[in-house]
Design an enzyme around this catalytic site. Structure first.
Site, PDB file in Angstrom:
ATOM      1  N   SER A   1      43.747  70.962  96.694  1.00 61.48           N
ATOM      2  CA  SER A   1      44.843  71.590  96.419  1.00 61.48           C
ATOM      3  C   SER A   1      45.340  72.594  97.759  1.00 61.48           C
ATOM      4  CB  SER A   1      44.386  72.774  95.425  1.00 61.48           C
ATOM      5  OG  SER A   1      44.405  72.223  94.156  1.00 61.48           O
TER       6      SER A   1
ATOM      7  N   SER B   1      37.291  73.054  99.575  1.00 58.41           N
ATOM      8  CA  SER B   1      37.943  71.868  99.283  1.00 58.41           C
ATOM      9  C   SER B   1      36.844  70.752  98.964  1.00 58.41           C
ATOM     10  CB  SER B   1      39.014  71.510 100.577  1.00 58.41           C
ATOM     11  OG  SER B   1      39.452  70.356 100.195  1.00 58.41           O
TER      12      SER B   1
ATOM     13  N   THR C   1      39.886  71.971  91.023  1.00 56.11           N
ATOM     14  CA  THR C   1      40.932  71.510  90.202  1.00 56.11           C
ATOM     15  C   THR C   1      40.337  70.583  89.029  1.00 56.11           C
ATOM     16  OG1 THR C   1      42.281  71.192  92.300  1.00 56.11           O
ATOM     17  CG2 THR C   1      42.929  69.897  90.345  1.00 56.11           C
TER      18      THR C   1
ATOM     19  N   ASN D   1      38.430  66.143 100.990  1.00 56.56           N
ATOM     20  CA  ASN D   1      38.682  66.156  99.584  1.00 56.56           C
ATOM     21  C   ASN D   1      40.047  65.209  99.822  1.00 56.56           C
ATOM     22  OD1 ASN D   1      39.214  66.118  97.030  1.00 56.56           O
ATOM     23  ND2 ASN D   1      39.720  68.323  96.990  1.00 56.56           N
TER      24      ASN D   1
END
Length: 1033
Positions: free
Chosen positions: A161, A107, A112, A157
């Protein structure tokens, strides 16, 4: 790529395969550090792309950079995610084989963002069809929607996600994107009800509260206030994040939903579900005196029932009671306070989780390729896998267990496909395959997923068995079944040194990436993921269409126990592995350089940890077990041919022979390289570095040679171009001149022919045969007239016209004279105009009547012959100001008896003519009484005091008569006689004046009583009562 090797000491190597000490983790990390320090975030491991999160915007993702990577060979330019995306796209187009890009990392490593950049690249470089613009927009806008509902702020983060995503992008046979499909994996539903300190719930909750319109929030029962007012948003104690604008995020999501195809009703119902989760978290319970649980927050319950479209009393009962079906009979039993809170949280997680699944299905419907089966069959696919990386936290639970199991499977797939691709390439090139030793993590995958013996099977068994199953009994069952396994250990099984690092409620798995301790608390509940039947029944009756679609009545009729969360995840992961195995894979490994999210900071300990659990060293070792560098013959020979005289500047033979000649000249040893069917394989990076350094040293000589050759070629080419241009221009000009000359000759012959024929027929009526000649004659005459126009009014010259133009010539002559006259009149001065007018009158009177008139024409008339001082003042006073003297002249008067001469002054005034003797007016004659048209002016005999006519002599007779005629307006009443004039003498007597010419000027009385005038003009004035006229001799 080879072009950057000369700067390897400063920026490292672009491909880890070229590391000299490839077994050294320190050398690997140092290469990463060098490149990161220079802003180079991408590095290759063969075909694998390693990406380090820069935590800042870089100027390497513009449209110009996209165009720079379009259609370029994977290794020709610096490593870039666009290069990897383009390589997959070109393989899709050329080989017609489906591709997939696997993006992994922990993360905050940038997974992404990497998937976004790939999507942006495809939407820019792919060809466009009539309907693909909409698909491109939907593909891009699906990201902000999924991020809003599936991403959250974590400790590591700000936009993490919390689900795995696999997206298929469909392309038609021309390479244009025509559709897409999304698969989601393991949404972290537990985050809905609980967040760790410093973390947040999913973005959509904060975006709705911060950016939602007032009317919308009012209908949802929400207030635009601090998220701390909602129980599900306060657990992490982090309502706002400086790097996130929830208000702007709401605008982006709202716009994206519209573009994707959500109607207003669907958006409203989706927001009602989000709001219902917030209200559900604010529902609190209490216990009465009898120990029964009841709802203590009625307003939230009313909002909740309204938003979900269910009966409030039924929902209230379902939250505080559970329904049990046994042998066809239903029993309702109350829930304890703890059970009610758990049921509330389970309901919130179930509603949000199923709504997220519905959202993904809706996205798939919007992205689906809606064309006939033939085109669907001809389509190709590039898959994007953006999935959580290996996670190791201080407290690891069921979610981390599933995530790390997924990474084990992906690592297994990665090693298998890497070795497979290596083996296939060696076999295709005819090179003997040597077995590569590597760690096979199949033993760990079997430990987790093996039937009846694996951890998931034991967990399911413990969840299903009757009795008091708990997380501790599950741990004990693991110890009994897996005791002695090399990759499994618990507190009870561990030795003294390891036991201190493992809690009593934990078990440790030795993954390929390292050791991880998992706490079993919550494993059974999260695996069961059960919702009370009573709550399901309520939601099946929901008036919210989305909730109604998420909770089917069929679930209530199915007596089978639903699959556990771990089993569902294992099955979906198996399907994902099948999908990935059917495609040609590419890999992106994302690394987070520091936990503080600061640009330019490189935490070596953190990076080493990620390098380990991403398996990068293992990957490098597998790739380097064969050959570090490989290139096709054409590319290798093209780059290094200048190092061998036999191959420079061009090799005319076969490519393998050219490469063999080149490596022989470079003194390659047999163990350093192998020649395949189409490629050369170099075993050691050192060999390539020496070759590259030799090329760098040779570049100066090559540059001089190339410059010399280019200058010579350029000048020769310039000379040939100029020479060719001169020849072309000369040929063209000669042709133009020849054609012009021939044309002129034809025109001259036609003109002469027309002229001759016209001359012959010049006297005939106008016809086509003579019209040219006649036109020529007319033109010639007009040009002659133009050249010989009269210069003045008196110029009577005029060209002689041809017979056919006589009439026209006369008209032109008159027009010309008239024009000259008009010009002359416009230019004349007022004084000169008056002079000319008097001359014209004189001409009308005397022209042809008086012999001396022509001699008087050049002499100008004066205003008066007598100055004011010469006229007696008394006379002027007698005349008065109204009868002002206009003209005066000295005359000689001859009396009527003896014709004696007496000096007098003749004054012409405004209204009369006056004869003056010094200061006395002798006679006054009014202009109004002057009439007649005879040669003698007679005075009526009946006029009283009639003394007879006057005989006067004047030196300026023509001037005086002219002025008198003008002032009396008797221009036509003047008569001139050349012989004699009779005049009246007093009392009816007549006198005669005879005119004759002689050598002397004489005026005398003759013997016959007449007055004889020799060479002198006399003025005779006769007076009549009724009429008067003037006579001149």
């Amino acid at each position: 790529m080879e072009s950057a090797l000369s700067a390897r000491d400063r920026v490292g190597v672009q491909d880890f395969l070229l590391l000299e000490n490839y077994n050294s983790e320190a050398a690997f990390i140092e290469n990463l550090r060098r490149r990161y320090r220079e802003g180079l975030i991408y590095t290759y491991i063969g075909s694998v792309l390693v990406s380090v999160n820069p935590y800042r915007e870089l100027e390497i993702y513009s449209k110009q950079n996209m165009e720079r990577h379009r259609g370029v060979n994977f290794y020709e330019i610096s490593p870039h995610i666009f290069a990897l995306a383009d390589n997959s796209y070109r393989a899709l187009r050329t080989e017609r084989r489906d591709q997939c890009i696997l993006i992994s990392g922990e993360s905050g490593a940038g997974k992404t963002e990497a998937s976004k950049k790939i999507l942006q690249y495809y939407t820019h470089i792919c060809p466009t069809r009539n309907n693909t613009h909409t698909i491109r927009e939907k593909l891009l806008q699906s990201n902000p929607v999924l991020e809003a509902f599936g991403n959250a702020k974590t400790l590591r983060n700000d936009n993490s996600s919390r689900f795995g995503k696999y997206m298929d992008i469909q392309f038609d046979y021309k390479g244009a994107p025509i559709g897409g499909h999304i698969l989601n994996y393991l949404l972290e539903k537990s985050r809905v009800a609980h967040q760790n300190h410093g973390e947040r719930n999913f973005h959509i909750f904060y975006q709705l509260l911060e950016g939602g319109e007032e009317p919308l929030l009012k209908t949802l029962g929400l207030e635009k206030t601090n998220p701390q007012h909602y129980h599900y948003l306060v657990k992490g104690n982090c309502p706002r994040v400086s790097s996130i604008s929830d208000k702007n995020g709401w605008k982006v999501v709202r716009n994206a939903l519209t573009i994707i195809g959500f109607n207003e009703e669907e958006i409203q119902e989706l927001m009602e579900i989000v709001a219902s989760v917030l209200h559900l978290g604010n529902i609190q319970f209490g216990e009465d005196e009898e120990g029964e649980t009841h709802v203590t927050t009625e307003p939230q319950l009313q909002y909740l029932s309204q938003l979900l479209g269910v009966d409030g009393s039924v929902l209230k009962e379902a939250l505080t009671h559970k329904k049990i079906v046994a042998k066809g009979e239903e029993m309702i039993s109350p829930l304890s306070l703890e059970q009610a809170l758990s049921a509330r949280d389970s309901l919130a997680k179930a509603i949000y989780g199923r709504a997220f699944t519905w959202l993904v299905q809706k996205l798939n419907q919007s992205l689906a390729f809606k064309v006939c089966f033939f085109f669907l069959k001809c389509s190709s696919i590039i898959g994007l896998l953006d999935i959580y990386g290996f996670e190791v936290f201080q407290h690891n639970s069921f979610e981390q267990f599933c995530i790390n199991y997924c990474n084990e499977k992906l690592q297994q797939l990665f090693i298998e496909l890497t070795l497979k691709s290596e083996q296939e390439e060696y076999e295709a090139e005819g090179i003997v395959w040597e077995r590569v030793e590597y760690f096979n993590n199949k033993i760990i995958c079997d430990l987790v997923e093996e039937k009846h013996k694996g951890i998931i099977a034991i967990l399911d068994e413990e969840c299903l068995r009757p009795g008091d199953a708990s997380d501790i009994t599950f741990l004990e069952k693991l110890e009994d079944t897996l005791g002695g396994h090399a990759h499994f250990v618990t507190h009870k099984m561990a030795n003294g040194k390891i036991r201190k690092a493992i809690g009593r409620e934990e078990f440790r798995l030795v993954h390929y990436a390292g050791e991880v301790n998992y706490n079993v608390n919550g494993f059974l509940d999260k695996n069961n993921d059960l919702l009370y039947r009573h709550l399901k029944e309520v939601l099946c009756q929901s008036g919210n269409h989305i909730v109604n679609q998420c909770f089917h009545a069929d679930e209530l009729m199915d007596q089978r126990r639903p699959e556990t969360a771990a089993t569902q995840f294992k099955l979906s992961l198996a399907k994902l592995m099948e999908i990935l195995m059917s495609k040609e894979p590419s890999y992106v490994r994302c690394i987070k350089p520091n936990d503080a999210k600061q640009p330019g900071r490189f935490d070596e300990v953190l990076v080493r940890h990620q390098v380990k659990y991403l398996g990068l060293m293992e990957n490098l070792r597998v790739r380097r077990a064969g050959f570090a560098y490989r290139r096709n013959y054409e590319a290798f020979l093209e780059r290094y041919k200048s190092l061998c005289p036999d191959t420079w500047p061009n090799w005319r033979g076969k490519l393998p022979e050219g490469v063999a000649t080149l490596v022989k000249h470079l003194n390659y040893k047999p163990e350093e390289y192998k020649l395949g069917r189409s490629k050369i394989f170099i075993h050691f990076p050192r060999t390539l570095f020496v070759t590259e350094d030799a090329l760098e040293a040779k570049k100066q000589t090559i540059a001089v040679t190339l410059q010399t050759s280019w200058r010579g070629y350029r000048e020769r080419a310039k000379y040939h171009r100029i020479r060719h241009a001169v020849i072309v221009i000369q040929s063209w000009w000669r042709g133009v001149k020849g054609r012009r000359k021939a044309k002129h000759r034809r025109q001259a012959a036609d003109t002469i022919r027309k002229f001759i024929k016209g001359f012959i027929l010049r006297n005939e009526p106008r016809c086509p045969d003579n019209e040219y000649f006649l036109d020529h004659v007319r033109f010639s005459f007009l040009m002659e007239v133009k050249r010989n126009l009269p210069k003045s009014v008196l110029d009577q010259s005029w060209p002689r016209p041809p017979p056919s133009l006589t009439e026209a010539s006369e008209h032109l002559h008159r027009m010309c004279i008239r024009n000259l006259v008009n010009d002359y009149c416009r230019r004349i001065q007022p004084e000169w105009k008056k002079q000319l007018e008097q001359k014209v009158v004189a001409s009308a009177i005397f022209s042809g009547q008086k012999d001396c008139y022509p001699r008087s024409v050049p002499k100008l008339f004066v205003a008066t012959r007598l100055e004011t001082e010469e006229i007696n003042l008394k006379v002027l006073q007698t005349l008065g100001t109204d009868n002002k003297v206009k003209y005066g002249v000295a005359v000689t008067k001859y009396d009527r008896h003896g014709f004696r001469a007496r000096m007098r002054q003749l004054l012409l005034t405004t209204s009369s003519a006056v004869l003056v003797q010094e200061a006395k007016i002798k006679q006054r004659i009014d202009y109004g009484t002057l009439l007649g048209n005879v040669t003698v002016i007679q005075l009526s005999p009946l006029l009283p005091n009639n003394t007879g006519d006057l005989v006067l002599q004047c030196d300026h007779v023509i001037e005086a008569v002219t002025k008198l005629a003008i002032m009396a307006d008797k221009i036509h009443n003047v008569n001139i006689s050349q012989d004699s004039i009779k005049f009246a003498v007093a009392r009816g007597k007549e006198g005669v004046i005879d005119f004759s010419s002689g050598s002397d000027l004489r005026v005398v009385k003759t013997k016959n009583g007449h007055l004889s005038v020799v060479r002198l003009t006399h003025l005779l004035i006769k007076k009549y009562k009724a009429e008067k006229c003037y006579g001149f001799g």
